[in-house]
Design an enzyme around this catalytic site. Structure first.
Site, PDB file in Angstrom:
ATOM      1  CG  HIS A 251      -2.082  -0.955   1.106  1.00  0.00           C
ATOM      2  ND1 HIS A 251      -3.159  -0.747   0.264  1.00  0.00           N
ATOM      3  CD2 HIS A 251      -2.320  -2.135   1.732  1.00  0.00           C
ATOM      4  CE1 HIS A 251      -4.022  -1.758   0.385  1.00  0.00           C
ATOM      5  NE2 HIS A 251      -3.527  -2.621   1.259  1.00  0.00           N
ATOM      6  CG  ASP A 314      -3.051  -3.723   5.286  1.00  0.00           C
ATOM      7  OD1 ASP A 314      -2.154  -2.863   5.403  1.00  0.00           O
ATOM      8  OD2 ASP A 314      -4.144  -3.471   4.757  1.00  0.00           O
ATOM      9  CD  GLU A 315      -5.826  -5.664   1.798  1.00  0.00           C
ATOM     10  OE1 GLU A 315      -6.956  -6.194   1.760  1.00  0.00           O
ATOM     11  OE2 GLU A 315      -5.643  -4.457   1.526  1.00  0.00           O
ATOM     12  CB  VAL A 316       2.646  -7.366   1.290  1.00  0.00           C
ATOM     13  CG1 VAL A 316       3.863  -7.203   0.386  1.00  0.00           C
ATOM     14  CG2 VAL A 316       2.761  -6.476   2.525  1.00  0.00           C
ATOM     15  CD  GLU A 366      -2.461  -8.767   6.606  1.00  0.00           C
ATOM     16  OE1 GLU A 366      -3.178  -8.655   5.611  1.00  0.00           O
ATOM     17  OE2 GLU A 366      -2.644  -8.101   7.645  1.00  0.00           O
TER      18      GLU A 366
END
Length: 702
Positions: A251, A314-316, A366
């Site tokens: 992000h 998060d959300e890599v 995460e």
């Protein structure tokens, strides 16, 4: 005096239905009892302070007096008393607040109101501020006379971490938006603003050390360091900590627009205009990345005083890592088997930098990894499993799963979500690591005009769950108090109610606004992430459609559902049908007025099908009531036709849904199987009816 007792066992105070102790307070206090009489308010009301000079108390009392004057309709001649004996309100506190507010500070207070005087005492200024909010909520005005019922309260929070995340990146939220919501948090006794300040769509804080972050990554919308300091001071005056979030290693598009050398893949980069998970990611194998982040974190540590700094995590995507031969070679050399191992390496390096800057790491779930120190805080957003895992690993944890306000779930859903329930089989020692929770207001579809209506009043459900005792669970009484508190929040300048009719009027004009409101009151926006799949949204699109104006939860639909369920539970002796019929008649007739208006209103034309469908569904509801009132089962042919009408009406169009359709379906389904229901004994009949109603509400057609 009556014995002090928990709310569930107390005596009656004020008006209202629900729990044994009815009151209008939000959140519900820990212990409370009522006495006879009340303290009458008049222009001679005054306050005496009995504690060491404290600027935050002085500011809180000043705000309290102004708001009390508004709420009571009075003007106080000399609001600060010369002595305790002369004062109607005496405030005392034992200790000054910590120089930097801590997650473990005592927030308790004691409040005693008699017919002669009010006494508010607390260990420190935090308790004073909370007690003043409660005192304001106790004010009643009857026949033009203001007073406060005699009551004794001991109050303290169940959890020390009670926050909200506000995303200022995907849609920019100006300083005044943040401030007015801080006022709302203070009234709700929430104590953390989690400020999401970097994202693929924008970098929102001025960096004097790395100016290209805000110069090239913000579209010109960022907080100067002076504004950041002002907002932090504003929050501190209201007992609220400010925890910044700078998302990394994913992000991170807005970071690498100005500094592409930080990325794991070649640039150039531009600010992302869409929503989702994107590829630009920091390069964990590049020493210059850690040099850069060391300088940046030290700068931000000097700007944000709170002990925690949130790194996101998060959300890599991992795509850039997977396609880089150099990064893959690094992973092989260091025996890293997954991208999770590489991210743990990055976080471990980052943790040392943060420790050197005097900060503790906070991140999304995460980041959980055995190699990280135990003083981190894990924010659980995915499921209860991650919360339990973090607590079992000895890390402090807060819950956000179940508190996502942008999902447009009901207040009842959030109210039923409890951090300790999510903790499952934790031991007492492990449960001590559960600090509380945070609601989340992600802003993909939420500009400044609508953010208040997406936060309030549903955020009160999260506030009460995190403050009040675990057995405070009367959801109907919560809704009653929520509506009262929603009106009180207007005094703070929040726009969750005041923006509604102006937005509708802008779409259809003044003459059509009232009939448009009749429709809008029955609608709810698309749930979860379905809106993002409905069309190709970009960050520059205006958010001024019907889906932006309608409320996340239709209280009109909720009240109609309650009325329908209560009426049907009386079968076979159904009671007065007047209120149900009146609502259905209004919805049926509304399309005659609204339909032509919508056809000539470009911004509202997409609502024409919903208007027509609401009218048709209401007609089916009226016909069902006629059958039921006469004690007759509807013909099968009628039932099949009605089901087709309702099936069309429950289809989501223009990213909104007609929220009253499930309750109308309940009436229709009952009318169509009336004889079958009457043949059953009452318990079996109600069980079958409940199952059928639930199937209709889930959109199942049997």
């Amino acid at each position: 005096m009556k014995k002090l007792m928990p709310l569930a066992l107390g005596a009656m105070l004020g008006a209202g239905a629900g729990s044994a102790l009815a009151h209008d307070l939000m959140p519900a206090p820990a212990l409370m009892s009522s006495q006879d009489g009340q303290l009458s308010l008049d222009p001679g009301f005054s306050v005496a302070l009995a504690g060491k000079k404290e600027a935050r108390v002085d500011a809180a009392v000043s705000r309290f007096i102004k708001r009390l004057e508004i709420r009571s309709g009075l003007k106080f001649a000399k609001p600060l008393a010369a002595s305790k004996a002369d004062a109607k309100l005496v405030i005392s506190w034992k200790n000054p607040g910590a120089a930097v507010q801590s997650v473990r500070e005592d927030e308790s207070y004691d409040l005693k109101v008699s017919s002669n005087q009010i006494k508010l005492s607390a260990p420190n200024p935090l308790g004073v501020m909370h007690g003043l909010e409660t005192l304001l909520q106790l004010v009643k005005v009857d026949a033009g006379k203001a007073g406060i019922a005699a009551v004794t309260i001991h109050d303290e929070p169940r959890f020390p971490w009670r926050g909200i995340l506000i995303d200022a990146c995907r849609h920019w939220q100006a300083p005044e938006v943040i401030k007015r919501n801080l006022d709302g948090l203070a009234e709700a006794k929430m104590n953390v603003l989690h400020w999401h300040l970097s994202e693929d769509q924008g970098f929102r804080v001025e960096s004097k050390k790395f100016p290209k972050l805000h110069q090239q990554g913000s579209d010109g919308n960022y907080y100067t360091q002076a504004q950041v300091k002002e907002i932090i001071a504003y929050a501190r005056e209201r007992g609220i900590r400010v925890v910044p979030e700078f998302d990394m290693p994913g992000h991170s598009t807005s970071w690498v627009v100005g500094y592409p050398e930080l990325a794991a893949g070649p640039g150039p980069y531009t600010i992302e205009r869409h929503w989702g998970v994107f590829d630009p990611t920091f390069d964990p194998t590049n020493e210059k990345v850690y040099e850069f982040l060391g300088g940046f974190i030290r700068e931000m540590a000097g700007l944000f005083p709170d002990e925690y700094l949130h790194i996101g995590g998060d959300e890599v995507s991992g795509k850039q890592w997977n396609t880089s031969l150099r990064i893959q070679a690094f992973m092989n050399e260091h025996n890293m088997k997954t991208n999770g191992d590489l991210q743990a390496h990055f976080n471990a390096r980052l943790s040392k930098i943060m420790t050197g800057a005097g900060k503790k790491m906070m991140g999304w779930d995460e980041i959980i990894h055995p190699d990280l120190p135990k003083n981190i805080v894990v924010q659980s957003w995915r499921d209860a499993k991650s919360l339990a895992e973090a607590a079992k690993n000895g890390c402090d944890v807060i819950l956000s799963n179940g508190y996502y306000l942008d999902h447009m779930r009901t207040a009842a859903f959030h109210y039923a979500t409890d951090p300790m329930s999510a903790g499952g089989d934790l031991s007492a020692q492990q449960k001590a690591h559960v600090l509380g929770g945070e609601s989340c207001m992600w802003s993909e579809f939420t500009p400044s005009e609508t953010i208040d209506s997406r936060i309030w009043p549903r955020n009160l459900a999260v506030a009460e769950r995190l403050w009040s005792p675990a057995d405070t669970k009367d959801v109907e009484d919560f809704y009653r108090r929520m509506e009262i508190e929603s009106a009180r929040l207007d005094e703070l300048g929040l726009t969750h109610r005041s923006n509604y009719l102006p937005m509708l009027t802008r779409m259809v004009g003044a003459k059509g606004a009232e009939s448009f409101k009749v429709l809008a009151d029955t609608l709810e926006p698309a749930k979860f992430y379905s809106r993002g799949h409905a069309r190709d949204y970009v960050s520059t699109m205006p958010m001024q459609r019907l889906v932006d104006a309608v409320r996340p939860e239709s209280l009109t639909a909720r009240k109609f559902q309650i009325a329908v369920d209560a009426w049907l539970k009386g079968a076979p002796k159904l009671g007065n049908v007047g209120d149900l019929k009146a609502s259905l008649q209004i919805w049926k007739d509304n399309h005659k007025t609204l339909g032509p208006i919508l056809k000539n209103a470009p911004l509202a034309q997409e609502a024409y099908p919903q208007s027509a469908d609401l009218s048709a569904a209401a007609q089916m509801g009226l016909e069902a009531l006629d059958y039921l009132s006469a004690g007759k089962q509807a013909p099968a042919e009628w039932l099949n036709g009605a089901k087709k009408v309702l099936a069309r009406a429950q289809i989501q169009r223009a990213e909104v849904e007609i929220a009253v359709v499930p309750s109308i379906s309940s009436l229709v389904l009952t009318a169509g199987q009336w004889n079958k229901l009457l043949a059953l004994k009452a318990p079996a009949r109600m069980k079958l009816l409940a199952e059928q109603i639930e199937s209709i509400r889930k959109g199942e057609d049997d």
